[in-house]
Design a protein around this motif. Structure first.
Motif, PDB file in Angstrom:
ATOM      1  N   ALA A   1     -40.415 -45.579  80.751  1.00 48.94           N
ATOM      2  CA  ALA A   1     -41.227 -44.302  80.662  1.00 48.94           C
ATOM      3  C   ALA A   1     -41.735 -43.797  81.899  1.00 48.94           C
ATOM      4  N   ALA A   2     -41.848 -44.374  83.077  1.00 45.97           N
ATOM      5  CA  ALA A   2     -42.440 -44.136  84.248  1.00 45.97           C
ATOM      6  C   ALA A   2     -41.231 -44.076  85.232  1.00 45.97           C
ATOM      7  N   ARG A   3     -40.063 -43.871  84.967  1.00 47.30           N
ATOM      8  CA  ARG A   3     -38.718 -44.025  85.614  1.00 47.30           C
ATOM      9  C   ARG A   3     -39.008 -42.766  87.022  1.00 47.30           C
ATOM     10  N   PRO A   4     -38.980 -43.323  87.999  1.00 48.15           N
ATOM     11  CA  PRO A   4     -39.074 -42.374  89.019  1.00 48.15           C
ATOM     12  C   PRO A   4     -37.886 -41.443  89.350  1.00 48.15           C
ATOM     13  N   PRO A   5     -38.003 -40.328  89.760  1.00 52.70           N
ATOM     14  CA  PRO A   5     -36.820 -39.390  90.094  1.00 52.70           C
ATOM     15  C   PRO A   5     -35.859 -40.065  90.893  1.00 52.70           C
ATOM     16  N   SER A   6     -34.611 -39.708  90.690  1.00 52.74           N
ATOM     17  CA  SER A   6     -33.385 -40.559  91.343  1.00 52.74           C
ATOM     18  C   SER A   6     -33.664 -40.379  92.935  1.00 52.74           C
ATOM     19  N   SER A   7     -34.251 -39.327  93.277  1.00 54.83           N
ATOM     20  CA  SER A   7     -34.058 -39.183  94.776  1.00 54.83           C
ATOM     21  C   SER A   7     -35.237 -40.385  95.556  1.00 54.83           C
ATOM     22  N   HIS A   8     -35.885 -40.556  94.656  1.00 53.94           N
ATOM     23  CA  HIS A   8     -36.983 -41.738  95.266  1.00 53.94           C
ATOM     24  C   HIS A   8     -36.596 -43.152  95.088  1.00 53.94           C
ATOM     25  N   ARG A   9     -35.516 -43.285  94.205  1.00 55.92           N
ATOM     26  CA  ARG A   9     -35.143 -44.669  93.699  1.00 55.92           C
ATOM     27  C   ARG A   9     -34.925 -45.537  94.751  1.00 55.92           C
ATOM     28  N   ARG A  10     -33.884 -45.110  95.420  1.00 59.55           N
ATOM     29  CA  ARG A  10     -33.396 -46.080  96.726  1.00 59.55           C
ATOM     30  C   ARG A  10     -34.794 -46.611  97.703  1.00 59.55           C
ATOM     31  N   LEU A  11     -35.428 -45.605  97.875  1.00 62.31           N
ATOM     32  CA  LEU A  11     -36.819 -46.090  98.707  1.00 62.31           C
ATOM     33  C   LEU A  11     -37.589 -47.046  97.813  1.00 62.31           C
ATOM     34  N   LEU A  12     -37.861 -46.809  96.734  1.00 64.94           N
ATOM     35  CA  LEU A  12     -38.491 -47.798  95.881  1.00 64.94           C
ATOM     36  C   LEU A  12     -38.130 -48.977  95.711  1.00 64.94           C
ATOM     37  N   VAL A  13     -36.780 -49.112  95.304  1.00 65.21           N
ATOM     38  CA  VAL A  13     -36.303 -50.378  95.598  1.00 65.21           C
ATOM     39  C   VAL A  13     -36.498 -51.293  96.791  1.00 65.21           C
ATOM     40  N   ARG A  14     -36.473 -50.479  97.729  1.00 70.21           N
ATOM     41  CA  ARG A  14     -36.507 -51.396  99.066  1.00 70.21           C
ATOM     42  C   ARG A  14     -37.953 -51.690  98.971  1.00 70.21           C
ATOM     43  N   MET A  15     -38.668 -50.818  98.585  1.00 72.58           N
ATOM     44  CA  MET A  15     -40.191 -50.957  98.736  1.00 72.58           C
ATOM     45  C   MET A  15     -40.729 -51.893  97.737  1.00 72.58           C
ATOM     46  N   THR A  16     -40.085 -52.585  96.950  1.00 76.83           N
ATOM     47  CA  THR A  16     -40.663 -53.417  95.940  1.00 76.83           C
ATOM     48  C   THR A  16     -40.208 -54.997  96.417  1.00 76.83           C
ATOM     49  N   ASP A  17     -39.404 -55.057  97.506  1.00 76.55           N
ATOM     50  CA  ASP A  17     -39.008 -56.364  98.066  1.00 76.55           C
ATOM     51  C   ASP A  17     -39.682 -57.035  98.820  1.00 76.55           C
ATOM     52  N   ASN A  18     -40.477 -58.107  98.562  1.00 71.23           N
ATOM     53  CA  ASN A  18     -41.560 -58.602  99.520  1.00 71.23           C
ATOM     54  C   ASN A  18     -40.807 -59.017 100.862  1.00 71.23           C
ATOM     55  N   ASN A  19     -39.692 -59.747 100.819  1.00 69.34           N
ATOM     56  CA  ASN A  19     -39.223 -60.113 102.048  1.00 69.34           C
ATOM     57  C   ASN A  19     -38.999 -59.061 103.239  1.00 69.34           C
ATOM     58  N   GLU A  20     -38.362 -57.722 102.503  1.00 66.27           N
ATOM     59  CA  GLU A  20     -37.909 -56.649 103.305  1.00 66.27           C
ATOM     60  C   GLU A  20     -39.374 -55.979 103.788  1.00 66.27           C
ATOM     61  N   LEU A  21     -40.003 -56.022 103.022  1.00 68.84           N
ATOM     62  CA  LEU A  21     -41.563 -55.322 103.181  1.00 68.84           C
ATOM     63  C   LEU A  21     -42.025 -56.214 104.455  1.00 68.84           C
ATOM     64  N   LYS A  22     -42.169 -57.570 104.345  1.00 67.93           N
ATOM     65  CA  LYS A  22     -42.714 -58.417 105.241  1.00 67.93           C
ATOM     66  C   LYS A  22     -41.925 -58.038 106.683  1.00 67.93           C
TER      67      LYS A  22
END
Ligand SMILES: Cc1ncc(COP(=O)(O)O)c(C=O)c1O
Length: 483
Positions: free
Chosen positions: A19-40
């Motif tokens: 239901a809360a699917r983000p706009p496609s232009s943001h998806r790539r960034l969000l994928v990256r921003m939910t990965d703990n190791n990459e954020l670390k």
């Protein structure tokens, strides 16, 4: 970008259901921003955190907050923690409070920012009226800024210029309490010097007259509270009257010196200091950045003592903990000294780009409304009493808890190596730090000041949540100090 990010499906992300699917232009960034190791990796590569030994930080697993829900913070892995220090002492009603979210959204729909220099705006005007309504009597002008330190800088500059404008040009100095903390800008550091925090910047700071507060645990050992109070008042009386003609103002945190490690004062101290200042015509500034907006069980700490300052500094809880906004309140007497023809150059030449930001003001207005509508201060009284009872009954009996200090929802639990001799732990043992990591393993977020464990829950914390905050803190102290 590493291949991994390309291949994760957005639908499986922890915080965005279909239901809360983000706009496609943001998806790539969000994928990256939910990965703990990459954020670390990114955090450790690019960030420099405040009040943090980065060498230690980079050797530890960071806790990365993704969202807040009521009195809880949720990290990127979906783990939920009770917010036991109100996100550095500023959150008032929990996170994602509907009324505050709405006030913010509505204001964004109008204007996010417009300057307060030479212009005004609706929420800034309305908030000023409401602040004056609830402020201690005599305060009737509001000067906005952005955070606690700037609220204090404004107060110091205002007090200094006031005496210059009044023609008492020799009143150029300030007095404050030993181990006071008023923020990290140069003026705030000068009046609030802490050896641990500020020693490298000492040559930059201006000299200040210091008074010993009535802090029994460290200063007036073996004295009872009444004798310590009398002794501290006598010292204040002597020093302030001796220096009266050179002092512009005295500044203090009323009832509780927070960052010193929750050093509490008996009630009579604030009252006595206000009278000594009045008698000697020294402006009396109260820094209620931490104690304001209900922390001590009343809207402002000075209400307990029946005292009104000449200048009052507010920040932190002013927006319910949502946005950086601060206010310095002054009397009409101070304000009117700055009035004159343009050419007289009496204006208060101080301001910041985001002074009185409309979003902050709109949220602050909604926050004051919640205080009133939900009778927040009345409803916290039983919880304050419960907190006091538990601290006295359970914590003081622990073999390494030497002192507990409390005013309302501000608590300091002091840990020592040897209780009878009040011998501190060696700082390198990092006892306070270990206790908060232990609490985090038990899903509670707290933060120490050295070896003083701080509890500062949101004012609306539920009884069962308060109980688990206390249980976990007790278990964590026991595990680290006796385990
Ligand atoms: C009493 C007091 N004054 C001023 C400040 C500084 O506030 P800020 O961190 O918003 O600059 C603090 C912060 O903890 C504080 O406790």
């Amino acid at each position: 970008m590493p291949l991994f990010f390309e291949s994760v499906r957005v639908g499986r992300l922890p915080f965005f259901g279909a239901a809360a699917r983000p706009p496609s232009s943001h998806r790539r960034l969000l994928v990256r921003m939910t990965d703990n190791n990459e954020l670390k990796r990114l955090d450790h590569t690019y960030l420099w955190h405040p009040f943090t030994q980065m060498q230690e930080w980079m050797g530890e697993e960071p806790c990365i907050i993704a969202k807040g829900e009521g009195h809880y913070l949720v990290d990127i892995k979906g783990r939920k923690y009770l917010d036991g220090v109100s996100s550095l002492w500023c959150n008032v009603f929990g996170h994602r409070r509907q009324e505050l979210d709405e006030a913010l959204r509505e204001q964004i729909g109008r204007v996010a920012h417009s300057t307060f220099l030479g212009l005004s705006h609706v929420p800034g005007i309305e908030l000023a009226e409401k602040l004056i309504e609830i402020a201690p009597s005599g305060l009737n002008r509001v000067f906005y800024s952005d955070n606690g330190a700037t609220a204090v800088e404004v107060a110091l500059k205002m007090a200094f210029q006031y005496w210059q404008l009044k023609g008492e040009k020799e009143r150029t100095r300030f007095a404050s309490l030993v181990e006071a903390y008023h923020g990290d800008t140069i003026g705030a550091m000068s009046v609030g010097y802490s050896e641990t925090f500020h020693r490298f910047h000492r040559p930059l700071l201006f000299p200040v007259l210091r008074l010993n507060p009535p802090h029994i645990f460290r200063y007036f050992q073996n004295m009872n509270e009444q004798d310590a109070l009398q002794s501290a008042i006598q010292e204040a009386e002597e020093k302030l009257s001796r220096e009266r003609d050179s002092l512009a103002a005295f500044i203090m945190e009323p009832l509780m010196q927070g960052a010193a490690g929750m050093w509490s004062q008996p009630l009579g101290y604030v009252k006595a200091l206000s009278e000594i200042c009045r008698k000697n015509r020294i402006l009396f500034i109260l820094d209620e950045v931490a104690t304001g907006f209900g922390r001590t069980g009343k809207m402002f700490a000075c209400e307990h003592a029946g005292v009104s300052p000449d200048i009052l500094c507010l920040a932190k809880g002013i927006t319910g903990g949502y946005l950086p906004l601060a206010a310095t309140l002054a009397t009409e007497e101070i304000f009117s000294a700055f009035l004159g023809e343009y050419g007289e150059c009496k204006s208060f030449f101080h301001g910041h780009t985001y002074t009185g930001n409309p979003l902050g003001c709109a949220v602050a207005l909604a926050s004051l409304e919640i205080f009133k509508k939900e009778k927040i201060l009345e409803r916290m009284q039983d919880k304050i009493a419960h907190l006091k009872r538990r601290l006295e009954e359970d914590f003081l009996s622990l073999s390494h808890v030497a002192d507990v200090r409390q005013w309302g929802f501000m608590v300091g639990i002091e840990l020592v190596e040897d209780k009878s001799g009040r011998k501190n732990y060696a700082p390198e043992k990092r006892i306070g730090h270990k206790v908060i990591l232990e609490a985090r393993r038990r899903d509670v977020m707290i933060r120490p000041l050295g070896d003083v464990i701080i509890l500062m829950p949101p004012l609306t914390i539920a009884e069962d949540e308060l109980k688990s905050l206390l249980d976990v803190t007790w278990e964590s102290i026991k595990a680290v100090t006796e385990g």
